[in-house]
Write a protein that holds these residues in place. Structure first.
Motif, PDB file in Angstrom:
ATOM      1  N   GLU A  23      77.371  78.316  33.817  1.00 14.88           N
ATOM      2  CA  GLU A  23      76.311  77.594  34.512  1.00 14.88           C
ATOM      3  C   GLU A  23      75.181  78.522  34.943  1.00 14.88           C
ATOM      4  N   TYR A  25      74.097  81.226  33.338  1.00 14.04           N
ATOM      5  CA  TYR A  25      73.241  81.479  32.174  1.00 14.04           C
ATOM      6  C   TYR A  25      72.518  80.222  31.717  1.00 14.04           C
ATOM      7  N   ARG A  26      73.147  79.066  31.879  1.00 17.36           N
ATOM      8  CA  ARG A  26      72.461  77.813  31.542  1.00 17.36           C
ATOM      9  C   ARG A  26      71.219  77.659  32.422  1.00 17.36           C
ATOM     10  N   ALA A  27      71.353  77.957  33.702  1.00 18.77           N
ATOM     11  CA  ALA A  27      70.213  77.859  34.619  1.00 18.77           C
ATOM     12  C   ALA A  27      69.123  78.876  34.260  1.00 18.77           C
ATOM     13  N   PHE A  29      68.505  80.134  31.251  1.00 19.57           N
ATOM     14  CA  PHE A  29      67.848  79.690  30.022  1.00 19.57           C
ATOM     15  C   PHE A  29      66.947  78.477  30.270  1.00 19.57           C
ATOM     16  N   GLU A  30      67.373  77.568  31.147  1.00 21.68           N
ATOM     17  CA  GLU A  30      66.536  76.417  31.473  1.00 21.68           C
ATOM     18  C   GLU A  30      65.248  76.857  32.175  1.00 21.68           C
ATOM     19  N   GLU A  31      65.354  77.828  33.064  1.00 25.22           N
ATOM     20  CA  GLU A  31      64.161  78.338  33.750  1.00 25.22           C
ATOM     21  C   GLU A  31      63.214  79.016  32.765  1.00 25.22           C
ATOM     22  N   LYS A  33      62.976  78.340  29.589  1.00 26.76           N
ATOM     23  CA  LYS A  33      62.430  77.267  28.751  1.00 26.76           C
ATOM     24  C   LYS A  33      61.284  76.555  29.465  1.00 26.76           C
ATOM     25  N   LYS A  34      61.432  76.375  30.782  1.00 23.39           N
ATOM     26  CA  LYS A  34      60.405  75.700  31.571  1.00 23.39           C
ATOM     27  C   LYS A  34      59.051  76.411  31.467  1.00 23.39           C
ATOM     28  N   ASN A  36      58.208  78.289  28.792  1.00 21.75           N
ATOM     29  CA  ASN A  36      58.015  78.576  27.367  1.00 21.75           C
ATOM     30  C   ASN A  36      58.289  80.040  27.026  1.00 21.75           C
ATOM     31  N   GLU A  38      60.946  82.528  25.335  1.00 23.55           N
ATOM     32  CA  GLU A  38      62.106  82.561  24.449  1.00 23.55           C
ATOM     33  C   GLU A  38      62.897  83.840  24.717  1.00 23.55           C
TER      34      GLU A  38
END
Length: 50
Positions: A23, A25-27, A29-31, A33-34, A36, A38
């Motif tokens: 969770e 690392y998911r957070a 990566f989501e941040e 992505k928000k 842009n 990579e």
């Protein structure tokens, strides 16, 4: 960026990864992505599994 093996498998002998670590690392990566961004994930960065 690197992914800490010990965050995903804190004892080093788990069958399933630590849910809190996943969770985290998911957070991250989501941040990214928000905004842009990579991420480039390293395969090894000073954290060697047993």
């Amino acid at each position: 960026m690197s992914i800490s093996w010990s965050r995903l498998f804190p004892q080093g002998n788990e069958v399933e990864p630590n849910k809190a670590g996943v969770e985290h690392y998911r957070a991250v990566f989501e941040e990214l992505k928000k905004y842009n961004i990579e991420p480039l994930v390293t395969i090894w960065h000073f954290d060697t599994p047993l």
